[in-house]
Design a protein around this motif. Structure first.
Motif, short mmCIF file in Angstrom:
data_model
loop_
_atom_site.label_atom_id
_atom_site.label_comp_id
_atom_site.label_asym_id
_atom_site.label_seq_id
_atom_site.Cartn_x
_atom_site.Cartn_y
_atom_site.Cartn_z
N HIS A 155 -8.16 5.07 7.51
CA HIS A 155 -8.59 5.25 6.12
C HIS A 155 -7.52 6.08 5.40
O HIS A 155 -7.63 7.30 5.29
CB HIS A 155 -9.96 5.91 6.07
N GLY A 156 -6.50 5.37 4.88
CA GLY A 156 -5.35 6.09 4.37
C GLY A 156 -4.92 5.81 2.95
O GLY A 156 -3.95 6.38 2.47
N MET A 157 -5.64 4.92 2.23
CA MET A 157 -5.20 4.54 0.89
C MET A 157 -6.17 5.03 -0.19
O MET A 157 -7.31 5.39 0.10
CB MET A 157 -5.05 3.02 0.78
N ALA A 158 -5.68 5.01 -1.43
CA ALA A 158 -6.48 5.45 -2.57
C ALA A 158 -7.03 4.24 -3.32
O ALA A 158 -6.33 3.25 -3.53
CB ALA A 158 -5.65 6.31 -3.51
N TRP B 56 -0.14 8.83 -2.52
CA TRP B 56 -0.98 8.10 -3.46
C TRP B 56 -0.39 8.20 -4.87
O TRP B 56 0.13 9.23 -5.28
CB TRP B 56 -2.39 8.66 -3.44
N GLY B 57 -0.45 7.10 -5.58
CA GLY B 57 0.11 7.02 -6.92
C GLY B 57 1.52 6.46 -6.99
O GLY B 57 2.05 6.24 -8.08
N ARG B 58 2.12 6.19 -5.82
CA ARG B 58 3.51 5.71 -5.80
C ARG B 58 3.61 4.19 -5.91
O ARG B 58 4.71 3.65 -6.01
CB ARG B 58 4.20 6.18 -4.52
N VAL B 59 2.48 3.49 -5.87
CA VAL B 59 2.55 2.03 -5.83
C VAL B 59 3.06 1.45 -7.14
O VAL B 59 3.66 0.36 -7.17
CB VAL B 59 1.19 1.41 -5.47
N LYS C 49 0.84 -1.19 0.00
CA LYS C 49 0.00 0.00 0.00
C LYS C 49 0.88 1.24 0.00
O LYS C 49 2.09 1.17 0.25
CB LYS C 49 -0.92 0.01 1.23
N ALA C 50 0.26 2.37 -0.25
CA ALA C 50 0.88 3.68 -0.05
C ALA C 50 -0.08 4.50 0.79
O ALA C 50 -1.22 4.74 0.39
CB ALA C 50 1.15 4.38 -1.38
#
Length: 525
Positions: free
Chosen positions: A385-388, A256-259, A249-250
């Motif tokens: 609640h931390g992911m996209a 967000w978007g780094r995965v 996860k990121a």
């Protein structure tokens, strides 16, 4: 004469191949034949026409070793077709129990411990205790680095001495000899967070020598995500151990978007000779203990020392200052929901986020978090609640990433507001994400069967073929669904009509059968 024949279903064999209509015959706990079977050759023939028959799901990331004694039938798992749970993740395992460090180990896993009897010392004794239970699923055990570190040197914030490091290696080697499938680490949790890569590599050496897996909750899943992935890969490079990065996860909007880069890094590592994979739960929220949000100094000495610090005004002020400084970056009160805690003044706030609780009690969110931990004796589970959603889909689409729950709730209903992943991870992939087109059905099944089984070195599980263990799931692809939500989590998955463990139905037409064919499963067979 076959014991059971699942007749007329569409067989997805777990390899990702297209489905074929066939009968699946089971004898003595193994798949005996796949094809057309005469009605006269079955002691029991189950018509599954219109349904999918596939291997039972293998959950690579579970914490059921702390809850199985209270719910050995594993209702939440068999209802969604899960037949094997891999435990001992994130550095937490209920063994080894080393004299003089028992209380520290129990406190370390306090947010997971569901009244374990703690009547064992090592992996072998724990496994024997579990196999005396009426198990509805299989368990595959890992030994946790956090537990090993506590057994060798307690909960101190320092590097191990050479003698302590040797002791850690010996404890891991003993667990390997007693049948664990791997070693895990949880590098956001004290005391494992005090370890450096050199220690992790040394402790992983017995696991690498046995060809087992090293599963790691990496040190940072937010701003330092890339560095944390590199640290995990460095353990693989130094030892040759097979690396499994847990729940990819990121975390946090800035990340967000780094995965995609992380997936590229893992792919390059594999090309360079490091056996590196990952797993994922299909949700945009995580769940852990609130103490994981504290700075390292606060947990030096473990939960007992934290409780003492929380009684000192100067330490409380220091903690409040730390959390206040990180508010909006790595401490996001409006995204942190308190999901469970023991009896105490904050239990009435279960299901509410820290920002809302803070307004209700008239404190700042940082003050509220510190006061909550003080009054609840350092034990509080949270949902973050931390992911996209786009990141969840990107990771899920990668064929080398297995599906895993990170859950530990085995019974239903219950108390609190736990993460829905314990109830619906596998049904959610088969239903929501397959219907949304993120995965096709054969690929989704492979990511939950043959892929995780292969990570354990098991070629006799996770596939439908003659000779394989008859761990099987039968589901309706049009009906399978995950009704469990964050607001109403206590709901079983829908759409799975049969779950068989070693050829014995444990879930049948919407109800548990009460059968107990589960066992402890080792790796590399």
């Amino acid at each position: 004469m076959y014991d059971v024949v699942l007749a007329g279903g569409t067989v997805l064999d777990g390899t990702g191949a297209p489905g074929v209509v066939a009968d699946v015959a089971v004898e003595d706990g193994r798949i005996a034949f796949v094809g057309e079977v005469s009605r006269t050759l079955a002691r029991r023939r189950i018509d599954v026409t219109g349904s999918v028959v596939c291997p039972g799901f293998v959950d690579l990331h579970s914490h059921a070793d702390f809850t199985v004694f209270g719910a050995p039938g594993a209702l939440t798992q068999i209802a969604q077709g899960v037949t094997t749970l891999v435990t001992g993740n994130c550095g937490f395992s209920p063994f080894p129990v080393v004299p003089g460090h028992e209380d520290e180990l129990r406190a370390h896993a306090g947010f997971l411990d569901a009244d374990l009897p703690w009547e064992w010392s090592g992996a072998g004794e724990y496994a024997a205790a579990v196999e005396r239970l009426p198990l509805g699923v299989n368990l595959a055990l890992q030994v946790g680095h956090g537990a090993v570190r506590i057994g060798a040197m307690g909960v101190a914030d320092r590097a191990p001495t050479p003698a302590e490091l040797d002791r850690m290696r010996a404890l891991v080697a003993a667990a390997v000899d007693e049948g664990v499938v791997g070693l895990s680490s949880g590098l956001i949790y004290a005391p494992a967070s005090y370890a450096r890569a050199e220690e992790l590599a040394a402790v992983a050496e017995p696991v690498a020598a046995a060809g087992l897996v090293y599963s790691t909750h990496i040190r940072d899943e937010a701003d330092l995500l890339d560095d944390a992935v590199e640290e995990a890969l460095e353990v693989g490079r130094r030892t040759g151990v097979r690396v499994q990065i847990s729940h990819l996860k990121a975390v946090g909007p800035p990340n967000w978007g780094r995965v995609g880069k992380v997936l590229d890094t893992l792919a390059q590592a594999r090309r360079d000779g490091v056996d590196a994979h990952g797993d994922q739960y299909p949700y945009t929220a995580s769940s852990t203990t609130l103490t994981a949000r504290l700075p390292g100094w606060a947990m030096d000495g473990g939960v007992a020392a934290l409780r003492e610090r929380l009684e000192r005004a100067e330490d409380r002020d220091r903690l409040v200052a730390d959390l206040t400084a990180r508010t909006g970056t790595t401490f996001l009160p409006e995204r942190i929901v308190v999901s469970d805690t023991p009896d105490g003044p904050y239990r009435r706030h279960l299901g509410r986020d820290l920002a809302a609780i803070a307004r209700a009690v008239g404190r700042t969110p940082a003050e509220t978090a510190v006061d909550l931990l003080r009054r609840q004796r350092g034990v509080a589970s949270i949902i973050s609640h931390g992911m996209a959603e786009d990141d969840v889909r990107t990771i899920l689409a990668d064929p080398t990433v297995a599906v895993a729950s990170d859950g530990w709730i085995l019974d239903c209903p219950g108390a609190g507001t736990p993460h829905p992943r314990s109830f619906g991870t596998f049904a959610r992939v088969l239903g929501h994400y397959v219907r949304e087109g993120v995965l096709d059905l054969p690929t989704a099944v492979a990511k939950m069967t043959s892929l995780p089984a292969a990570r354990l070195g098991r070629r006799d599980r996770g596939v439908v073929r003659p000779g394989a263990v008859a761990d099987l799931a039968v589901f309706d692809p049009g009906e399978v669904a995950d009704p469990s939500t964050y607001d109403a989590p206590w709901q079983l998955a829908r759409g799975v009509s049969y779950t068989l463990v070693a050829g014995t139905p444990v879930w049948e037409n919407g109800a548990a059968t009460g059968a107990a064919p589960g066992r402890i499963v080792g790796g590399q067979r």
